[in-house]
Design an enzyme around this catalytic site. Sequence first.
Site, PDB file in Angstrom:
ATOM      1  CD  GLU A 161      -1.511   2.768  -8.844  1.00 29.85           C
ATOM      2  OE1 GLU A 161      -0.924   1.658  -8.796  1.00 29.85           O
ATOM      3  OE2 GLU A 161      -2.553   3.007  -8.217  1.00 29.85           O
ATOM      4  CD  GLU A 204      -4.916  -1.171  -9.593  1.00 26.91           C
ATOM      5  OE1 GLU A 204      -4.934  -2.118  -8.787  1.00 26.91           O
ATOM      6  OE2 GLU A 204      -3.933  -0.887 -10.295  1.00 26.91           O
TER       7      GLU A 204
HETATM    8  C1  GAL Z   1      -1.887  -1.059  -7.617  1.00 31.86           C
HETATM    9  C2  GAL Z   1      -2.672  -0.251  -6.605  1.00 31.86           C
HETATM   10  C3  GAL Z   1      -1.741   0.590  -5.753  1.00 31.86           C
HETATM   11  C4  GAL Z   1      -0.617  -0.254  -5.237  1.00 31.86           C
HETATM   12  C5  GAL Z   1       0.106  -0.914  -6.397  1.00 31.86           C
HETATM   13  C6  GAL Z   1       1.235  -1.803  -5.998  1.00 31.86           C
HETATM   14  O1  GAL Z   1      -2.649  -2.075  -8.139  1.00 31.86           O
HETATM   15  O2  GAL Z   1      -3.595   0.576  -7.253  1.00 31.86           O
HETATM   16  O3  GAL Z   1      -2.458   1.155  -4.703  1.00 31.86           O
HETATM   17  O4  GAL Z   1      -1.125  -1.206  -4.382  1.00 31.86           O
HETATM   18  O5  GAL Z   1      -0.786  -1.721  -7.078  1.00 31.86           O
HETATM   19  O6  GAL Z   1       2.204  -1.106  -5.339  1.00 31.86           O
END
Ligand code: GAL
Length: 902
Positions: free
Chosen positions: A270, A201
């Site tokens: 994600e 990110e």
């Molecule tokens: C995203 C990040 C993950 C985790 C998630 C929240 O932005 O890439 O590593 O932190 O948020 O759980």
Amino acid sequence: MHSKKNNRALLQCLALSVYPMMMMMIHLSCVSSSSASTFFKPFNVSYDHRAIIIDGNRRMLISAGIHYPRATPEMWPDLIAKSKEGGADVIETYVFWNAHESIRGQYNFKGKNDIVKFVKLVGSSGLYLQLRIGPYVCAEWNFGGFPVWLRDIPGIEFRTNNAPFKEEMQRFVKKIVDLMREEMLFSWQGGPIIMLQIENEYGNMESSYGQQGKDYVKWAASMALGLGAGVPWVMCKQTDAPENIIDACNGYYCDGYKPNSYNKPTLWTENWDGWYTTWGGRLPHRPVEDLAFAVARFFQRGGSFMNYYMYFGGTNFGRTSGGPFYITSYDYDAPIDEYGLLSEPKWGHLKDLHAAIKLCEPALVAADSAQYIKLGQNQEAHVYRANVLSEGPNSNRYGSQSNCSAFLANIDEHKAASVTFLGQSYTLPPWSVSILPDCRNTVFNTAKVSSQTSIKTVEFSLPLSPNISVPQQSMIESKLSSTSKSWMTVKEPIGVWSENNFTVQGILEHLNVTKDYSDYLWHITKIYVSDDDISFWKTNEVRPTVTIDSMRDVLRVFINGQLTGSVIGHWVKVVQPVEFQSGYNDLILLSQTVGLQNYGAFLEKDGAGFRGQVKLTGFKNGDIDLSKILWTYQVGLKGEFQQIYGIEENEAEWTDLTRDGIPSTFTWYKTYFDAPDGIDPVALDLGSMGKGQAWVNGHHIGRYWTVVAPKGGCQDTCDYRGAYNSDKCTTNCGNPTQTWYHVPRSWLQASNNLLVIFEETGGNPFEISVKLRSTRIVCEQVSESHYPPVRKWSNSYSVDGKLSINKMAPEMHLHCQDGYIISSIEFASYGTPQGRCQKFSRGNCHAPMSLSVVSEACQGKSSCSIGITNAVFGGDPCRGIVKTLAVEARCIPSSSTGFSQI
Ligand code: GAL
């Protein structure tokens, strides 16, 4: 402020002073011995605009996020198996740099950090793996995965075009890629790794770094590609990802996401299926109807790879949780809970969803793009048709079939809709997607959950002492014989406890001193108070006050050995009134971290402890500038240094704890306990304690803190409709955020397990108990309007090559967790039952045979299925009305019954 030169001299002296601490933290590096066994016939991975191409075939891939150090190696096989059973094709994990290299140049790949073993287990289960190396990973993990020593490299700036940083980053990324290659774990070697990730990110931070940030992205991409890993690399949330790196989406929803080039497929690295929790926060829950909607929409609108973040969240053991203030549990409301048990109906409903998507895979991969059909104002269809004449990567596998699959969406947040699609009419619940693998039959709708709900209990197992409330005592007394009934204690000194202290003028930055070898940094000084000051305070009714411009995370102020105040916050101002006596007073400021920052730009400058001016105000002759005086610094706790939590002999002088000796601050406690029988996951209930850390047999189970979530802001009922955010559908208002702490079974022996607690604020160890986590109640509600089980469609599909509407009825499928069977049916009604799990009641319509039919089918079994038809229940109990079967069943360990498990 110190000059840079002074700082460096100081650092050298600090490094010496923390040297013994460092020694105690040293892990020997140990790389698993390489083995040449392969898991797959070597295959290539590439991609086009539509999908990842595996061995020449486009694939629709479901991925399950599991972070290996958030579980134990003993848990991994079961977690991977449950992911596979739930329909995952891929396992995803980050690589945690600071777990592998907590001391520069000394690698640790043992135990929870045995990433090679983890990847091999994934391979041996027949699943693929996505390795997100980062090495910045965020992840609510301490310092976002960076080793704290990285801050000390001269001239370093993290995550930008900075030579010292790039050198370290490249060294670690190369180390991991080389390790995977040596172990033959890439797809082209017959291993499971199909994809890698560099950075994480960075797009969110890039603008803070200007042109240097842009150059860094280019460098990171070419550095990664230059390592010759031979599988595709992704960058998530990186809209300017260079050609040859796939930019991927993260979020609650990623439908409609378009990568920055037509040559790249749409990937979702994600899918946040829940959220993390902070100390004192509510517990977030993402409804599975909305989650399934998001996934179905993604594939509907052209997505081809989706990873659940997290499929299993697990536990932040030790001091691995990040900050500010992330709790020890990383349950995440994931489909597999922190303890490794299925979270239902989430796991089961997603399993059905995955099966439905898989039925569509031939058409999805065969079509280059979807045909869009508007069905109504808020309703739309996407149709995927195999192009019979298509040539290219998939022509052998799917090109010769004439498949058609469709997704019908109703994005209206309130109302159901009736739509006509290819001449047939369909009813779509609000905020839902229906999946039609043959463009005709709905096999699944995201809002129609026919999976069971499981109610998990954390049952009392055994106390660590006999002093427990009467009903509990009568329950367990017989089990107590071999359990230690006593606690021992030793006080932690307040302030200096060893010769490894040093005195300098001024306030030092917390992490520069502790190097994060401990949460604790003692600042010790003396303050002279004159009689004039005392009378000044009396006359003017003022009090001297410790004032700090800004601090994180916890500050405790001790005057003459007494704890006088605590401040908790994330870069908050401190105004702490104190009381002094005339003459010299000991002033001790204990600065504590509760997980280092894991998100944001310029992390290397973030630090911890105090910032700005540190003063004592309210004195007769004006403020005392505390940053101009001498301070003695002591890192950590004596007990930490002595490793008094370990099973080896140590120097601690324990004494028996008496009941009037509690509650006490800054105290160590220890006892021994027997492991509860059976295989259920074990938790320690530390709800009687304040704040501290706990160890079992020398394993650090994490920080604990009994802070209560706000009274308000939770929802009684959770409406799945509409866009999710982490404040929606929260629970646990007014209760401590976390009281149960997972103790992995593999850390326990049958008896005499050593439990050591360090308590800061005072609590009652006599009330600590060991609990067992299990699913004791399962409920399900399935109506005639539900769809038949998706697996039935899979069977019929495989028989004649296309879907057929045989006489299929909806079904109820109940199952207990492994080792458990259904002992009794607490409620069963076929008709118009009301209410929800544990609150069911009969409606006007009720088939008298309901209970006997369900009992007959289920009792004494680990799982059972019942058809939702009148015939099963002895005829129609109320004509013309849609009937529902609601059941509540109780599960008990199969070993505790006379039933044999079926
Ligand atoms: C995203 C990040 C993950 C985790 C998630 C929240 O932005 O890439 O590593 O932190 O948020 O759980």
